[in-house]
Write a protein that holds these residues in place. Structure first.
Motif, mmCIF file in Angstrom:
data_model
loop_
_atom_site.group_PDB
_atom_site.id
_atom_site.type_symbol
_atom_site.label_atom_id
_atom_site.label_comp_id
_atom_site.label_asym_id
_atom_site.label_seq_id
_atom_site.Cartn_x
_atom_site.Cartn_y
_atom_site.Cartn_z
ATOM 1 N N ARG A 68 0.818 -1.219 0.000
ATOM 2 C CA ARG A 68 0.000 0.000 0.000
ATOM 3 C C ARG A 68 0.849 1.266 0.000
ATOM 4 N NH1 ARG A 68 -2.123 3.971 -0.483
ATOM 5 N NH2 ARG A 68 -4.098 4.785 0.310
ATOM 6 N N TRP A 69 2.045 1.179 0.588
ATOM 7 C CA TRP A 69 2.883 2.375 0.723
ATOM 8 C C TRP A 69 4.311 2.078 0.295
ATOM 9 C CZ3 TRP A 69 0.146 6.557 1.522
ATOM 10 C CH2 TRP A 69 -1.058 6.467 2.226
ATOM 11 N N SER A 71 8.235 4.051 0.429
ATOM 12 C CA SER A 71 8.950 5.197 0.972
ATOM 13 C C SER A 71 10.449 4.937 0.867
ATOM 14 C CB SER A 71 8.544 5.455 2.427
ATOM 15 O OG SER A 71 9.032 6.711 2.869
ATOM 16 N N LEU A 87 5.052 0.946 -8.397
ATOM 17 C CA LEU A 87 3.718 1.523 -8.571
ATOM 18 C C LEU A 87 2.906 0.715 -9.591
ATOM 19 C CD1 LEU A 87 4.525 5.349 -8.561
ATOM 20 C CD2 LEU A 87 3.332 4.048 -6.774
ATOM 21 N N HIS A 92 -2.523 -0.119 -5.980
ATOM 22 C CA HIS A 92 -3.108 0.747 -4.949
ATOM 23 C C HIS A 92 -2.045 1.447 -4.116
ATOM 24 C CE1 HIS A 92 -6.939 -1.023 -5.991
ATOM 25 N NE2 HIS A 92 -6.432 -2.223 -5.786
ATOM 26 N N GLU A 94 0.883 4.031 -2.870
ATOM 27 C CA GLU A 94 1.265 5.437 -2.942
ATOM 28 C C GLU A 94 2.656 5.593 -2.348
ATOM 29 O OE1 GLU A 94 -1.718 8.544 -1.749
ATOM 30 O OE2 GLU A 94 -2.798 6.774 -1.029
ATOM 31 N N MET A 96 5.023 7.730 -0.008
ATOM 32 C CA MET A 96 4.956 8.735 1.055
ATOM 33 C C MET A 96 6.373 9.228 1.337
ATOM 34 S SD MET A 96 4.501 6.738 4.726
ATOM 35 C CE MET A 96 2.874 6.072 4.489
ATOM 36 N N CYS A 102 8.953 15.506 -2.041
ATOM 37 C CA CYS A 102 7.826 15.477 -2.985
ATOM 38 C C CYS A 102 7.872 16.677 -3.918
ATOM 39 C CB CYS A 102 6.511 15.434 -2.216
ATOM 40 S SG CYS A 102 6.233 13.871 -1.344
ATOM 41 N N ARG A 112 2.575 8.213 -10.127
ATOM 42 C CA ARG A 112 1.379 8.625 -9.387
ATOM 43 C C ARG A 112 1.782 9.654 -8.349
ATOM 44 N NH1 ARG A 112 -0.090 3.136 -9.734
ATOM 45 N NH2 ARG A 112 0.366 2.573 -7.572
ATOM 46 N N PRO A 114 2.531 11.548 -5.050
ATOM 47 C CA PRO A 114 2.898 11.057 -3.724
ATOM 48 C C PRO A 114 2.074 11.707 -2.632
ATOM 49 C CG PRO A 114 4.419 12.763 -4.383
ATOM 50 C CD PRO A 114 3.462 12.575 -5.539
ATOM 51 N N ARG A 115 2.165 11.128 -1.436
ATOM 52 C CA ARG A 115 1.582 11.744 -0.243
ATOM 53 C C ARG A 115 2.707 12.471 0.494
ATOM 54 N NH1 ARG A 115 -1.863 8.954 4.745
ATOM 55 N NH2 ARG A 115 -1.552 10.670 6.229
#
Length: 242
Positions: A68-69, A71, A87, A92, A94, A96, A102, A112, A114-115
């Protein structure tokens, strides 16, 4: 290349790739860490050319599309070269990362959006809690940061404590002296007035385990090791200013 997977803390897996010809022939490890919460997180995507072997090792733990994440410590090929491959493999997922990372690189280079995480922000991934910490220019890159998993008290150090050669997945042996030998070889750390204080600030977390990107992870007096590393860089700065 030798690929090895070990659980270094509860549901935290170290996928290590040893490259024997790197580091002037001493060899060098490239480590990737899977945090298996309800929303699994991969810290260090890895080099693009290593994606097939790293993703294969991850698949032995869980399907890659569950991730899911994503980093990493800072924008550099060995940390995020394969981020777009991940990705694609994890629809799904992202990325981070800190606000600076970012803004200056990831938002443009990633397929996609980023958070962005503020300094000290915590993300609950279900069973694990990830705290993001800005460490600008430590050890290098103004976008640098680390993450701290609060449940297991594991600090993911990025390039801090990098060392040459191979070793066990987890050690209680000294990690500071080998890191300074690697520092002399690579000259990888941005040495300045904020270097030691930024490193020393991580000791306040009182981690139990140090998840190190290049070298064995550490289980022992982590707080003491962090202060010792800061002491070495503080001394080197004083020498440089003479």
């Amino acid at each position: 290349m030798d690929v090895r997977t070990d659980e270094i803390a509860e549901q935290i897996y170290r996928v290590s790739v040893f490259v024997p010809h790197a580091g002037g022939g001493a060899g060098f490890t490239f480590n990737h860490f899977l945090i298996a919460g309800d929303e699994p997180l991969l810290f260090h995507c890895g080099l693009r050319k290593m994606f097939p072997i790293v993703s294969g090792a991850i698949r032995a733990i869980m399907p890659t599309d569950r991730i899911r994440w994503l980093s990493f410590g800072h924008f550099e090929a060995d940390e995020c070269g394969s981020m777009n491959d991940w990705l694609a493999a994890a629809p799904h997922a992202e990325i981070m990362h800190g606000v600076m990372g970012c803004r200056i690189s990831i938002a443009d280079m990633a397929d996609r959006a980023p958070r962005s995480l503020a300094n000290g922000e915590v993300v609950d991934i279900g069973g694990k809690r990830i705290r993001y910490i800005d460490t600008p220019h430590v050890p290098h890159g103004w976008d640098a940061g680390v993450i701290y998993e609060e449940v297991t008290k594991t600090l993911f150090c990025g390039d801090l404590f990098a060392r040459l050669g191979d070793g066990p997945a987890l050690t209680e042996s000294d990690i500071v002296e080998p890191a300074m030998i690697a520092e002399d070889f690579f000259n990888l750390t941005s040495l300045g007035p904020t270097t030691a204080p930024n490193i020393r600030g991580l000791a306040a977390l009182k981690p139990k385990t140090l998840a190190i990107m290049h070298g064995s992870s550490f289980s022992g007096d982590a707080e003491g090791a962090i202060h010792s590393l800061a002491d070495h860089f503080e001394a080197r700065l004083r020498m440089a200013l003479r």
